[in-house]
Design an enzyme around this catalytic site. Structure first.
Site, short mmCIF file in Angstrom:
data_model
loop_
_atom_site.label_atom_id
_atom_site.label_comp_id
_atom_site.label_asym_id
_atom_site.label_seq_id
_atom_site.Cartn_x
_atom_site.Cartn_y
_atom_site.Cartn_z
N ASP A 35 0.84 -1.19 0.00
CA ASP A 35 0.00 0.00 0.00
C ASP A 35 0.87 1.24 0.00
OD1 ASP A 35 0.77 0.60 2.71
OD2 ASP A 35 -0.72 -0.84 3.41
N LYS A 57 -4.80 2.40 -0.13
CA LYS A 57 -5.97 3.25 -0.05
C LYS A 57 -5.54 4.71 -0.03
CE LYS A 57 -8.19 -0.26 2.86
NZ LYS A 57 -7.01 -1.12 2.93
N MET A 172 -3.97 8.36 12.01
CA MET A 172 -4.92 8.60 10.92
C MET A 172 -6.10 9.48 11.34
SD MET A 172 -4.94 4.62 9.63
CE MET A 172 -5.33 4.05 11.30
#
Length: 515
Positions: A35, A57, A172
């Site tokens: 990722d 993502k 995040m």
């Protein structure tokens, strides 16, 4: 036969922060599933022919749903492949590794979980923030911030979390910073509690924003501070003023492309890393032994007459290394060079000779062929014999000048320089996002091949994509080639060496900081 899956933590971003075992897994993988939080440099360590699958993502879209990733790992393993699922940070901290491992277990597929360096601790450290401190915080909590406010309230017991530990780490959570701050204040944290957000920590893009619970939301909006970032809440943030170290390094904040052949790139790559920059290896050339029968015959004839030469001039480290390979292959004793004067262009070439027991008699002040001729000029006499072992793309200038002086020159192409066969979509992404700050060129062939490979990857005109990227050339010949290719060189060291190039990059970065 069923394969095996390694669920590997890639670390926080700096490629060298992967564990030794994690790197070993990458090197033996048939397929690498990764990722965007995994460093693109890790992909370079895969074995030739390995498959790379991007499943990362982005904030505005999901490239592949988690259920699809889980099934992909199963399908690849059932094909008998060794699969590495490379995940940013540590796979067990909000990495959903449990879901991936559970499906693998249900299908009877062997797997290992390889821990990684978590961004929760390492990213603050790169910003000069220790997450614990004897006088400020003896404990910490790691909390997800990547949820909607409703989900955050469901998964986080704010009344317990707020004051449970001295330091709070939210991963995040940039988009929810206002809500997070409000909840912490509501449940007892003073509004003046220090807060830091560290974006893309440990990478060239690292950026730190500090404030308090009371004003951090406004600061994030004013700076348009985007994810991904680690949020640190607590008194330890105050340590940053005394302990920040990464920002003080001479090349901090710069991602620099290294175009040298991988076999030669280590010195430049290591120096960039030591000085706080982020090297991006994009080798555009490979050097190899000549494959043609004619070239091989010419080399054999030249080496058979070693004792006849008055001079042997080496113009590069490659020239030295491949010369010795041919000596070994043809079983020629280097002592047959006993009567020849040995010349070297540049200190690196002289050092390569010294490692093999040959000392260059004179070292030119200018590290190119012109300087070598200047140093030996008074001693060169008509009729003397010169051997020039070099690459197939070497300039003819030195040979022509020696012949003009009446010397007998034997040129042999001891190695060939070819364009590398590997495209790099990650580099295109970084260029498009303006996240490449400089490109280094150490020879004319690196310039020509760099442009050629960009075109091969689909860029009809690569020059607009390189606008704003600093072009650094090791010497004037390389610089001239860059100009002819349509580039605008901006950095040229006074000394045509790798160290000279590195110091010029440092001076440039310092000048950008002072603006």
């Amino acid at each position: 036969m069923t394969g095996k899956v390694y669920l590997v933590g890639a670390g926080p971003g700096d490629a060298k922060l992967i564990t030794v075992k994690g790197l070993e897994c990458v090197q033996k993988a048939d397929v690498l599933v990764y990722d965007r939080l995994a460093s693109p440099r890790l992909l370079k360590w895969m074995k030739p022919g390995g498959q790379k699958i991007y499943v990362g993502k982005l904030p505005d879209r999901h490239t592949m749903k988690q259920e699809e990733i889980n099934q992909l790992l199963v399908d690849l393993a059932l094909e008998g492949k060794t699969v590495v699922r490379l995940k940013g940070g540590d796979p067990t901290i909000f990495g959903r590794v449990g879901e991936e491992a559970e499906l693998l277990r249900r299908h009877g597929i062997l797997y290992e979980i390889v821990p990684g360096v978590t961004s929760a601790i390492s990213v603050p450290a790169y910003a000069g923030i220790p997450v614990t401190h004897r006088d400020m915080a003896s404990s910490l909590s790691i909390i997800t911030g990547h949820e909607s406010p409703d989900k955050l309230d469901h998964s986080i017991h704010w009344d317990k979390v707020t004051n449970a530990t001295g330091t709070l780490i939210f991963l995040m959570g940039v988009a929810k910073i206002g809500y997070i701050s409000a909840q912490l204040i509501k449940h007892g944290r003073p509004p003046e509690t220090p807060v830091a957000l560290v974006r893309w920590g440990t990478r060239a893009d690292q950026e730190t924003l500090t404030g308090t619970l009371a004003d951090i939301e406004a600061k994030v909006k004013a700076a348009d501070f985007q994810s991904p970032a680690v949020i640190v809440v607590g008194e330890v943030v105050l340590q940053r003023e005394q302990l920040m170290w990464a920002e003080a390094l001479p090349l901090f904040g710069k991602r620099i492309v290294v175009t040298r052949a991988r076999s030669q790139a280590s010195e430049l790559v290591n120096r960039i890393e030591e000085l706080g920059g982020e090297p991006y290896e994009f080798p555009v050339i490979e050097t190899r032994m000549p494959e043609g029968d004619r070239q091989r015959a010419d080399i054999a004839a030249a080496l058979a007459a070693l004792e006849e030469y008055d001079y042997v001039f080496f113009t590069s480290v490659n020239g030295v290394e491949f010369f010795w390979r041919h000596l070994a292959e043809l079983k020629v004793d280097v002592r047959r060079l006993h009567r020849a004067c040995i010349g070297a262009v540049g200190p690196a070439t002289a050092a390569a000779l010294a490692q093999r027991g040959l000392m260059a008699e004179e070292l030119p002040g200018h590290f190119q062929a012109e300087g070598l001729l200047e140093a030996f000029g008074p001693r060169l006499q008509p009729g003397q014999k010169v051997l020039l072992p070099r690459g197939d793309l070497a300039r003819e200038w030195l040979a022509d000048k020696l012949r003009e002086l009446g010397l007998e020159v034997t040129e042999v192409d001891t190695y060939e320089t070819v364009v590398t066969g590997e495209d790099d979509i990650e580099l295109l992404k970084l260029l498009e996002e303006k996240r490449i700050h400089a490109v280094t060129f150490t020879s004319s062939s690196t310039v020509r091949n760099f442009i050629s490979i960009l075109r091969r990857m689909g860029l009809e005109d690569p020059l607009p994509l390189l606008a704003g990227v600093k072009i650094a050339c090791i010497g004037p010949v390389t610089e001239q080639t860059a100009v002819e290719a349509g580039l605008t060189p901006g950095l040229l060291p006074g000394e045509a060496t790798i160290e000279g190039l590195v110091q010029e990059l440092c001076r440039w970065n310092e000048s950008t900081r002072l603006r």
